[in-house]
Structures are given as C-alpha cells and as structure tokens.
Design a protein around this motif. Structure first.
Motif, PDB file in Angstrom:
ATOM      1  N   PRO A 170       0.836  -1.211   0.000  1.00  0.00           N
ATOM      2  CA  PRO A 170       0.000   0.000   0.000  1.00  0.00           C
ATOM      3  C   PRO A 170       0.866   1.255   0.000  1.00  0.00           C
ATOM      4  CG  PRO A 170       0.067  -0.960   2.198  1.00  0.00           C
ATOM      5  CD  PRO A 170       0.818  -1.899   1.304  1.00  0.00           C
ATOM      6  N   VAL A 171       1.001   1.895  -1.145  1.00  0.00           N
ATOM      7  CA  VAL A 171       1.830   3.097  -1.272  1.00  0.00           C
ATOM      8  C   VAL A 171       0.925   4.329  -1.325  1.00  0.00           C
ATOM      9  CG1 VAL A 171       3.586   4.279  -2.643  1.00  0.00           C
ATOM     10  CG2 VAL A 171       3.548   1.773  -2.558  1.00  0.00           C
ATOM     11  N   PRO A 172       0.998   5.207  -0.338  1.00  0.00           N
ATOM     12  CA  PRO A 172       0.162   6.422  -0.365  1.00  0.00           C
ATOM     13  C   PRO A 172       0.607   7.362  -1.475  1.00  0.00           C
ATOM     14  CG  PRO A 172       1.708   6.508   1.462  1.00  0.00           C
ATOM     15  CD  PRO A 172       1.855   5.145   0.849  1.00  0.00           C
ATOM     16  N   SER A 173      -0.235   8.305  -1.821  1.00  0.00           N
ATOM     17  CA  SER A 173       0.094   9.276  -2.864  1.00  0.00           C
ATOM     18  C   SER A 173       1.261  10.156  -2.421  1.00  0.00           C
ATOM     19  CB  SER A 173      -1.126  10.148  -3.177  1.00  0.00           C
ATOM     20  OG  SER A 173      -1.535  10.862  -2.019  1.00  0.00           O
ATOM     21  N   LEU A 174       1.985  10.717  -3.387  1.00  0.00           N
ATOM     22  CA  LEU A 174       3.173  11.518  -3.081  1.00  0.00           C
ATOM     23  C   LEU A 174       2.859  12.678  -2.146  1.00  0.00           C
ATOM     24  CD1 LEU A 174       4.982  11.667  -6.553  1.00  0.00           C
ATOM     25  CD2 LEU A 174       5.898  10.686  -4.445  1.00  0.00           C
TER      26      LEU A 174
END
Length: 408
Positions: A170-174
């Motif tokens: 799960p990679v959050p937005s920049l």
C-alpha cells in the motif's frame, strides 16, 4: 529455480573472472548485504510481520515510503559517482550503493510476498541481486564488459522491484509522504533493523575483514569455499521462505520445533555431501573451480549448520516479539567474533589467517545460538529438538577434528 542463481552465479564468477576481480565482487556483495538492511531501517521485518498480524500493520505504509525514499537517494548517489570522478570500475562506492538499493528493495518486496503466502514469488525476488550477477556473467562470457553490464542490470532490476513494491504494497500518494509518522515507524523499525543489520554484518564480516586485512585473492579463496558450502543452505531457505506463514503463525511450538530441526538436519546432510563431492572432484581433477584447501572446507562445513540454526532461532524469537533478545544474541556473538578476529589479525597470516577467520565466525555463531536459546527458554518457547540437533552436530564436528589430528 530462482534460488539456484544464488549458488551458480558466485561459482560461475569464480570460473569466468580473474581471481582479483572475483574477490572484489565478493567484497562488494559482502558490503551491500551488510549495509542494505541498515539503510532499510527494519522496514522488511516490520512489513513481513505487519502483513501477518495487526500489531505492526499501521506502520506498513510508512515503512514502504521510507524504503522508496532511501532507494531513490542510493540510485542518485550511484549515478552521480562517475560524474564526481569515481568511476564504477575503479571505485566501489557506485557499485555498492546500487547493490544496497537492490538489497533494500528485494528484502522489502519479498517480506510482503512471504506474509501474503506467496513463497515461490518471494524466493524469486530474494534472488534478484544474484540473478543480475548471473546475467552479467553470461554477457561477459559473450564479450561484454562485466562491470558495466552488472551495473546496467542492477538499474533494470531496481525498476522492476520498485514496480513490484507499488503493485503489492500500500503506497500512499506523493502528497501524503511528508505527513507520514516516520518517528513512530523508526521507533519500531529500529528493533527489526538492529537485528537484521547486525546479522548481515555478522555473516559478511569474514569476507569484509579479509578484504581489509589481506588481498582480493584471499577474499576469493575464502569466498569460493563459502559458496560451495552455501549450496546446503538452499534447504533451509526453501523451507523458511515457502513455509514461512505455516511455521510462524499460531501452530504448536513442538511442531515448529520439529520443522525447524528438519531444516537444520537437511543442511547438515547437504554440507557433508558437498564436502565429499569436492574430494571426488579434486581426485578426478575435473575442470571446476574448487577450493585449494580442503581443510578450510571441512572447518567451514560446521559454520553452515550453525548459520542455519541461528536463522531458525531468530525466526522463533521474532515470532514471540522478542526482537531485543535477538539483538542481544547477535551483539554477543559479534563481540566474540570481533575479539577473535582481532587476535587473528595480530598473530596470523596466509592460510592460518583463513582458518582463524572461519573459527572466529564459528565461535560467534555458537555464542549467538546459546543466547537465543536462553531467551526462548525464558519466554517458555524452548526449541528442544533444535537444540539437540545443534549440539549433536557440534559434537560430531569436534570428534571428527580430533580423529583427523590423531590419524595425521
């Protein structure tokens, strides 16, 4: 199949590259496998156990972002080295930085895949660094420059691993990266980082010390023995990777003990088989890169068994949430190893230096296992069968050593 690259690539390097270049490559690998986990700051371990349970799950996103930031810095550093006059062929900074990036990424993605029960894919990802080395050697065999090929393949591997991290984690937005709670992640991650990093240094210290105390040729000689005997570790790695979820979830302690003991016994059997196979290769004078000192091979054989046992105890301690106990165990073993290495550096040279380094490693592993076992006993999770297997292997090794001295 992917794990075979870990075995084939270094042995192929010993056969295709000059002894000096092979020793240099082994030194690079030792450095990157020591400092790669350090730069990940415990993220892989936290992600693995955060995927299995709720205790660390809230830190998984932050850990993922941290790894991506660290890898970006390493990639920029590696690419900037030639511009700063530190060519990849003449300086180790660029190659080691690039390898550290690959190590951090493969550990992180593999940890997630193991936690999700995708053991086969995790095994493939864990072999990325050595798969890159294998492909570079094959290109070198076809006439391409080895170092430039290796660096190019590592850059390509980084891009694939980053894609895998984005796909499975799960990679959050920049825009949310700067708002992550990095302090809370580091508080937890430091426990995992200390254990994994210290273990990485512990396992790579013999090659690193030989690179500092001796020459690339001595590193090559020691590494060749290590690589042949490392074939036996495949059984342990296969069991711990493919059956990670089965072993370290809520199963009976005795069942876990038996499974881990089986892994160590398989390693012991594999090690003895390799030793005899090398004697046969030497007697038949087959065209294979084999060690020149069979005495060093026999000494290093017990090291492989102790290495497998240490990893089994480590997983059991992390399963109980006893990461601090694991750190204490590694620090104890590392202290003994460094102390013996210091004596060896002062008193030994030549082949005696190689034997001294291997015995320093062995003594450090024995101390580590003793402290790990004590911590598990205190936690009420003593590995009865595993301890018996370790003790039996040590007794057999000591008995065979005395028998050899008596015969000679």
């Amino acid at each position: 199949m992917a794990k075979s690259a870990v075995l084939i690539a270094p042995l192929l390097a010993a056969g295709l590259l000059s002894q000096s270049l092979y020793g240099t490559v082994e030194w690079w690998l030792a450095l990157s496998l020591s400092f790669g986990p350090l730069l990940a700051m415990g993220a892989p371990g936290l992600i693995a156990y955060g995927t299995l349970g709720d205790k660390f799950r809230r830190h998984v996103r932050t850990a993922t972002v941290f790894v991506l930031i660290a890898v970006t810095v390493l990639l920029l550093l590696a690419l900037a080295m030639p511009l700063l006059g530190l060519d990849w062929k003449s300086s180790f900074y660029g190659p080691v930085a690039l390898q550290c990036a690959v190590v951090a990424l493969q550990m992180t993605l593999s940890a997630r895949l193991k936690g999700l029960g995708k053991g086969a894919w995790a095994s493939l990802v864990e072999s990325t660094l050595y798969l890159s080395l294998l492909c570079a050697l094959l290109l070198n065999w076809q006439g391409f420059d080895f170092i430039l090929s290796f660096m190019g393949l590592l850059l390509f591997a980084c891009s694939l691993l980053i894609g895998g991290v984005i796909r499975f984690l799960p990679v959050p937005s920049l825009s949310r990266w700067q708002r992550r709670n990095y302090r809370a992640f580091l508080r937890v991650g430091l426990h995992f980082m200390a254990g994994s990093t210290l273990m990485g240094i512990f396992m790579a210290l013999p090659r690193i010390s030989l690179g500092l105390l001796a020459s690339p040729e001595k590193v090559a000689e020691f590494a060749l023995v290590f690589r042949w005997l490392s074939i036996s570790i495949v059984a342990h790695q296969f069991i711990s990777t493919v059956f990670f979820r089965t072993i370290f979830t809520d199963i009976d302690t005795r069942k876990r003990d038996r499974m881990l003991s089986s892994a160590v016994l398989l390693v012991a059997f594999g090690t003895v088989s390799i030793v005899f196979a090398l004697y046969i290769v030497q007697a038949l004078n087959l065209p294979l890169p084999i060690p020149t000192s069979m005495e060093l091979v026999w000494t290093m054989s017990i090291v492989m068994v102790m290495w497998s046992a240490t990893a089994c105890f480590e997983g059991s301690l992390y399963r109980e949430g006893a990461s601090l106990a694991q750190i204490r165990a590694i620090v104890s073993g590392l202290f003994v190893q460094i102390l013996v290495l210091a004596l060896v550096a002062v008193l030994a040279s030549g082949n005696v230096l190689l034997y001294g380094v291997s015995y320093a490693w062995l003594l450090g592993l024995v101390i580590t296992i003793a402290v790990q076992n004590l911590a598990l006993r205190i936690a009420g999770q003593e590995m009865f069968f595993l301890l018996r297997v370790v003790s039996g292997c040590l007794i057999l090794f000591v008995a065979s050593a005395f028998a050899a001295l008596w015969i000679v």
